[in-house]
Design an enzyme around this catalytic site. Structure first.
Site, short mmCIF file in Angstrom:
data_model
loop_
_atom_site.label_atom_id
_atom_site.label_comp_id
_atom_site.label_asym_id
_atom_site.label_seq_id
_atom_site.Cartn_x
_atom_site.Cartn_y
_atom_site.Cartn_z
N SER A 21 -16.19 -58.37 78.56
CA SER A 21 -15.45 -57.11 78.39
C SER A 21 -15.78 -56.47 77.05
O SER A 21 -15.97 -55.25 76.94
CB SER A 21 -13.94 -57.38 78.45
N ARG A 25 -18.02 -52.87 76.07
CA ARG A 25 -17.41 -51.83 75.23
C ARG A 25 -18.21 -51.60 73.95
O ARG A 25 -18.23 -50.49 73.41
CB ARG A 25 -15.95 -52.20 74.94
N GLY A 92 -18.06 -53.82 87.89
CA GLY A 92 -16.90 -52.94 88.05
C GLY A 92 -16.51 -52.29 86.74
O GLY A 92 -16.13 -51.11 86.69
N ARG A 120 -15.44 -51.59 96.23
CA ARG A 120 -14.31 -51.70 95.29
C ARG A 120 -13.72 -50.31 95.02
O ARG A 120 -14.46 -49.33 94.86
CB ARG A 120 -14.78 -52.37 93.98
N SER A 164 -4.25 -52.61 85.26
CA SER A 164 -5.72 -52.64 85.22
C SER A 164 -6.26 -52.11 83.90
O SER A 164 -6.05 -50.94 83.56
CB SER A 164 -6.30 -51.80 86.37
N ASP A 312 -8.84 -63.18 85.91
CA ASP A 312 -10.19 -63.64 86.27
C ASP A 312 -10.29 -65.17 86.31
O ASP A 312 -11.28 -65.71 86.81
CB ASP A 312 -11.23 -63.07 85.30
N LYS A 339 -11.59 -57.64 93.68
CA LYS A 339 -12.59 -58.06 92.69
C LYS A 339 -13.97 -58.10 93.36
O LYS A 339 -14.15 -57.50 94.41
CB LYS A 339 -12.18 -59.41 92.09
N ARG A 343 -10.90 -62.44 96.29
CA ARG A 343 -10.86 -63.79 95.70
C ARG A 343 -9.74 -64.65 96.28
O ARG A 343 -9.78 -65.87 96.09
CB ARG A 343 -10.76 -63.70 94.16
#
Ligand code: SPQ
Length: 424
Positions: A21, A25, A92, A120, A164, A312, A339, A343
């Protein structure tokens, strides 16, 4: 491929790769900032390479070398219309955050991904961005490929219907380009790496519990970003260390941002032996050493506002629960269905093949403890976290486990199998 087994003990030290993540970024902010951004411990996984590819296609020069990434940012207006379709692969995070960035640019962009991305939901991002004036065209108004028709954006007050970080971050990126102040109200606290990085790059954001306020027209300056290790990758070794007999595993330089540490709380609640020592803060992101040992575990109930802090990790937590005494219930986790694959279905189907008594529910799973794991032919569904969960499960299997589509692991942890083998 045939997976490794080990009931004798896993011992040693691992430095898991950089946080996915934060790596994404770092490229995004580096590209939007003016000047040079250097990123160390960047995750060279396929998803983050997709983000690099997308920004190169938007005209940003990004140098990739084994020890660092250098992004030559030119400010928001430095992004140029790409000549082709932006391809986010399996990521995603890339597509959803890019929708927020591209919505406010002065050109149109087509963005697409692989077969998993095409299933998704993107409506959850497009809806708030449309309230800000954005225009999109998408398959069934919800799925990639998406055409982003860039325009001037206005601020919004938006209450997130789902917990989210991707939706929140897409709105933040749009808000940074709008005229005036945007207010975002989270359903539950989700990972806050975007907010942290705004500050690191010289911008402003105010966070009051679940309420986030961002002003528009913000400009960023290039920075040195040090990415901590990914706790979502460490999770596989946390679970392995707890369930394989005679094990002790030390995980160095793991990101321990409180919005990501739900797995540590769960392990403690289950009675697992886990020690976390804070070592450093890379920018606003804390890091530490995590040590786990083989433990007697008890089943628990996992639900409520901890879910976004371990979303996750739930596939591998389901495996952990199968080795505890008693039953574990996971609830409030319907997000698992959207996801890389569903999942809930994937974990239930594949762990059942290995002999685990597990049932899926509308919003989670119920897992019986003290399960014997058997050999089987299992599959990843093209989902990196499924593939790695199944390798950890295979460690305890009584006969061969064959994993189909193991390559999916390259999305977030290209050296995963080598790291497992290093603990023998
Ligand atoms: O990027 P992608 O494919 O969505 O990756 C996943 C993962 O397991 O690696 C989810 F499938 O992580 C997401 C996470 O679930 C990464 C993320 C982020 O960086 O902002 C936020 C979470 O997703 P969401 O939908 O809850 O915002």
């Amino acid at each position: 491929m045939q997976l490794m087994t080990n009931k004798q003990g896993l011992n040693g030290t691992i430095r898991v790769p950089g946080d996915k993540s934060i790596s994404h970024r770092s490229i995004m902010f580096g590209a939007l900032a003016k000047g040079t951004t250097t990123v160390t411990n960047f995750l060279m996984g396929e998803d983050c390479l997709s983000t690099i590819g997308a920004f190169r296609a938007l005209g940003i020069t990004i140098d990739v070398s084994p020890d660092k990434i250098v992004v030559h940012g030119k400010g928001w207006d430095g992004l140029q219309k790409p000549t082709g379709i932006l391809d986010v692969g399996n990521s995603g995070t890339t597509i959803r955050l890019m929708l927020g960035i591209l919505a406010g640019r002065s050109f149109d962009t087509m963005i697409e991904g692989d077969a998993s991305i095409a299933k998704r939901p993107m409506g959850r991002v497009m809806e708030p961005l449309r309230e800000m004036g954005a225009t999109f065209e998408a398959k069934e108004d919800n799925f990639a490929p998406v055409k982003v028709i860039g325009t001037n954006l206005r601020p919004v007050e938006y209450t997130l219907p789902v917990a989210s970080a991707q939706v929140k971050s897409a709105i933040i990126f749009a808000a940074l380009q709008a005229k005036g102040e945007t207010t975002i109200i989270e359903k539950e606290k989700t990972r806050d790496h975007t907010e942290q990085m705004i500050r690191q790059f010289g911008g402003e954001v105010t966070v009051d519990d679940l309420v986030i306020r961002v002003s528009g027209n913000q400009q960023f300056q290039g920075q040195a970003v040090v990415v901590p290790g990914d706790i979502s990758s460490a999770a596989f070794f946390i679970v392995a260390g707890l369930i394989v007999p005679n094990s002790k595993i030390r995980l160095e330089n793991v990101g321990i941002n409180p919005t990501r540490t739900g797995i540590i709380d769960v392990v403690k609640a289950m009675g697992g032996k886990i020690i976390v020592e804070k070592t450093s803060a890379a920018g606003d992101e804390p890091a530490g050493t995590i040590t786990v040992e083989t433990s007697e575990l008890k089943g628990i109930e996992i639900g409520g506002d901890i879910i976004p802090r371990l979303i996750d990790e739930l596939p591998v937590i389901a495996l952990l629960a199968s080795q505890a005494t008693g039953k574990t219930t996971i609830k409030d986790a319907e997000e698992l269905k959207v996801k890389e694959t569903n999942r809930i279905d994937a974990v239930v189907t594949e762990l059942s093949k290995m002999g685990v008594a597990i049932v899926g529910t509308e919003d989670g799973m119920i897992i019986e403890g003290q399960q014997t794991l058997h050999g089987a032919t299992v599959k990843s569904y093209g989902d990196h976290r499924m593939g790695m969960t199944l390798q950890i499960a295979a460690l305890l299997a009584d006969s061969d486990v064959i994993l189909e589509n193991a390559d999916a692991i390259n999305v977030s942890y290209p050296n995963f199998f080598e790291d497992v083998a290093s603990l023998y």
